[in-house]
Design a protein around this motif. Structure first.
Motif, mmCIF file in Angstrom:
data_model
loop_
_atom_site.group_PDB
_atom_site.id
_atom_site.type_symbol
_atom_site.label_atom_id
_atom_site.label_comp_id
_atom_site.label_asym_id
_atom_site.label_seq_id
_atom_site.Cartn_x
_atom_site.Cartn_y
_atom_site.Cartn_z
ATOM 1 N N SER A 138 0.827 -1.205 0.000
ATOM 2 C CA SER A 138 0.000 0.000 0.000
ATOM 3 C C SER A 138 0.864 1.259 0.000
ATOM 4 N N THR A 139 0.386 2.282 -0.682
ATOM 5 C CA THR A 139 1.074 3.580 -0.683
ATOM 6 C C THR A 139 1.110 4.171 0.715
ATOM 7 N N PHE A 140 0.069 3.915 1.488
ATOM 8 C CA PHE A 140 -0.007 4.394 2.871
ATOM 9 C C PHE A 140 1.244 3.992 3.661
ATOM 10 N N LEU A 141 1.588 2.726 3.615
ATOM 11 C CA LEU A 141 2.731 2.219 4.373
ATOM 12 C C LEU A 141 4.050 2.649 3.738
ATOM 13 N N GLN A 142 4.135 2.564 2.424
ATOM 14 C CA GLN A 142 5.378 2.894 1.735
ATOM 15 C C GLN A 142 5.771 4.348 1.929
ATOM 16 N N ASN A 143 4.787 5.246 1.976
ATOM 17 C CA ASN A 143 5.093 6.666 2.146
ATOM 18 C C ASN A 143 5.765 6.937 3.477
ATOM 19 N N HIS A 144 5.300 6.293 4.521
ATOM 20 C CA HIS A 144 5.899 6.525 5.833
ATOM 21 C C HIS A 144 7.312 5.944 5.908
ATOM 22 N N VAL A 145 7.531 4.773 5.328
ATOM 23 C CA VAL A 145 8.875 4.190 5.320
ATOM 24 C C VAL A 145 9.821 5.057 4.493
ATOM 25 N N LYS A 146 9.350 5.522 3.336
ATOM 26 C CA LYS A 146 10.180 6.401 2.499
ATOM 27 C C LYS A 146 10.540 7.682 3.232
ATOM 28 N N GLY A 147 9.573 8.226 3.980
ATOM 29 C CA GLY A 147 9.827 9.460 4.696
ATOM 30 C C GLY A 147 10.958 9.333 5.699
ATOM 31 N N VAL A 148 10.969 8.264 6.469
ATOM 32 C CA VAL A 148 12.032 8.061 7.446
ATOM 33 C C VAL A 148 13.357 7.760 6.752
ATOM 34 N N GLU A 149 13.307 7.003 5.663
ATOM 35 C CA GLU A 149 14.546 6.681 4.941
ATOM 36 C C GLU A 149 15.160 7.932 4.324
ATOM 37 N N ARG A 150 14.321 8.895 3.924
ATOM 38 C CA ARG A 150 14.867 10.179 3.461
ATOM 39 C C ARG A 150 15.614 10.873 4.593
ATOM 40 N N GLY A 151 15.075 10.760 5.797
ATOM 41 C CA GLY A 151 15.765 11.332 6.945
ATOM 42 C C GLY A 151 17.089 10.657 7.214
ATOM 43 N N VAL A 152 17.153 9.340 7.023
ATOM 44 C CA VAL A 152 18.411 8.609 7.174
ATOM 45 C C VAL A 152 19.418 9.091 6.128
ATOM 46 N N PHE A 153 18.963 9.277 4.892
ATOM 47 C CA PHE A 153 19.822 9.786 3.813
ATOM 48 C C PHE A 153 20.402 11.143 4.200
ATOM 49 N N ASP A 154 19.548 12.052 4.677
ATOM 50 C CA ASP A 154 19.999 13.391 5.045
ATOM 51 C C ASP A 154 20.993 13.352 6.198
ATOM 52 N N ALA A 155 20.769 12.433 7.163
ATOM 53 C CA ALA A 155 21.678 12.329 8.299
ATOM 54 C C ALA A 155 23.049 11.820 7.866
ATOM 55 N N ILE A 156 23.093 10.896 6.911
ATOM 56 C CA ILE A 156 24.376 10.382 6.427
ATOM 57 C C ILE A 156 25.099 11.429 5.593
ATOM 58 N N LEU A 157 24.361 12.153 4.748
ATOM 59 C CA LEU A 157 24.987 13.174 3.896
ATOM 60 C C LEU A 157 25.330 14.419 4.695
ATOM 61 N N GLY A 158 24.497 14.768 5.675
ATOM 62 C CA GLY A 158 24.727 15.978 6.461
ATOM 63 C C GLY A 158 24.026 17.187 5.888
ATOM 64 N N VAL A 159 22.724 17.035 5.538
ATOM 65 C CA VAL A 159 21.969 18.140 4.949
ATOM 66 C C VAL A 159 20.601 18.243 5.608
ATOM 67 N N GLU A 160 19.919 19.352 5.345
ATOM 68 C CA GLU A 160 18.538 19.536 5.755
ATOM 69 C C GLU A 160 17.817 20.361 4.703
ATOM 70 N N LYS A 161 16.507 20.197 4.620
ATOM 71 C CA LYS A 161 15.702 20.898 3.629
ATOM 72 C C LYS A 161 15.277 22.258 4.156
ATOM 73 N N VAL A 162 15.438 23.282 3.323
ATOM 74 C CA VAL A 162 14.958 24.619 3.650
ATOM 75 C C VAL A 162 13.524 24.715 3.147
ATOM 76 N N GLN A 163 12.578 24.771 4.060
ATOM 77 C CA GLN A 163 11.166 24.692 3.691
ATOM 78 C C GLN A 163 10.733 25.848 2.797
ATOM 79 N N SER A 164 11.309 27.024 2.985
ATOM 80 C CA SER A 164 10.878 28.187 2.211
ATOM 81 C C SER A 164 11.269 28.111 0.745
ATOM 82 N N THR A 165 12.369 27.409 0.442
ATOM 83 C CA THR A 165 12.851 27.322 -0.937
ATOM 84 C C THR A 165 12.749 25.926 -1.525
#
Length: 314
Positions: free
Chosen positions: A103-130
């Motif tokens: 289901s997309t419901f479950l996959q979206n939440h797993v993808k969301g956390v995995e994006r956070g893992v990616f950002d933590a390994i790379l050392g970045v964060e998203k600027v919400q305004s841009t």
């Protein structure tokens, strides 16, 4: 008729197993590009660094023993804040979707956390305004705690950055910049003559730069490799394992920051990998609540094993 769904033990087990199964299929590529370790305690050391020792000239007939200790320091990974997502399951979000790994419901939440893992390994964060990304936290590009206790955050030195116009008027990803990055590591005796794997992360807009770079260096490149680059799957080219991502950060001047690093030099410690739970929340009409989280921190063993190339994107 009111909506009522009780989360039983078999539901909890099914949800947790589904999250693990979906996560195995959606792991981000940076996991394979760094050294993965288990995180334990409030903080753990990843490297004891010992500085180089230079000689001193003594005096004849001197009775004093020379005292010339090298500078020593230690690098740490500190237990991180949680990377999390979750939501209540109402009539609109059917309970069955949480039990379905496709289901997309479950996959979206797993993808969301995995994006956070990616950002933590790379050392970045998203600027919400841009919607763009910038260097933040630790990881490959951010800071790492150093000292006898983990209280001093060491950012990547300015000398580890390659200027956007290095080598002339070319401002994209060029052979001159790439050579400056690898040469810098070699001059610091970082061991690139060994079997250490080198990785580079570029944005999708730099696909053409990568092809031109191969042609400029007279690298043998066949049509299959060209097609892989266009499709975002370049693999190994010019001795570097290339990865594509839209999450490559910008600096304050608008230059895209392309990191080059060695796998052995970056450690990602997982206090807890991606995991999921589900339960009934009695404070919200006993609605089912699903939750996915992870604890990960990453850092450089040595700064000299990382270079960042500034690029202008057309």
């Amino acid at each position: 008729m009111s909506y009522r769904q009780v989360v039983e033990d078999h539901h909890k087990l099914t949800f947790t197993n589904n999250v693990k199964m979906v996560h195995q299929q959606m792991q981000n590529p940076l996991r394979a590009a760094v050294t993965v370790a288990d995180g334990k305690g409030e903080a753990q050391d990843i490297a004891d660094l010992v500085g180089a020792v230079d000689y001193i000239k003594g005096e004849d007939y001197s009775r004093r023993n020379p005292e010339n200790p090298p500078k020593q320091t230690r690098r740490w990974l500190v237990r991180p804040e949680v990377i999390e997502t979750g939501q209540y399951i109402t009539k609109e979000e059917q309970f069955d979707k949480a039990m379905d790994p496709t289901s997309t419901f479950l996959q979206n939440h797993v993808k969301g956390v995995e994006r956070g893992v990616f950002d933590a390994i790379l050392g970045v964060e998203k600027v919400q305004s841009t919607g763009k990304f910038r260097i933040a936290g630790g990881g490959i590009m951010g800071g790492v705690y150093e000292g006898k206790t983990p209280n001093t955050l060491m950012t990547l030195p300015a000398g580890n950055y390659i200027a956007h116009n290095h080598g002339g008027s070319n401002v994209g990803l060029t052979a001159e910049k790439l050579r400056a990055a690898t040469e810098g590591m070699e001059l610091e005796d970082f061991g690139l003559e060994s079997d250490q794997e080198i990785y580079g992360l570029i944005s999708p807009k730099q696909k053409t730069d990568l092809i031109n770079l191969a042609l400029a260096t007279k690298t043998s490149i066949n049509p299959f490799e060209v097609e892989n680059i266009r499709n975002g799957k370049p693999g190994t080219l010019l001795g570097i394992n290339w990865l594509f991502s839209n999450r490559v950060p910008y600096d304050s001047n608008g230059y895209r920051l392309v990191p080059i690093w060695t796998k052995e030099n970056v450690v990602a410690a997982f206090w807890q990998d991606v995991d999921g739970r589900i339960w009934n929340d009695g404070s919200t009409k006993n609605l089912p609540y699903c939750y996915v989280d992870a604890y990960v921190n990453s850092g450089r063993v040595e700064d000299k094993g990382v270079r960042i190339i500034r690029c202008v994107e057309g």
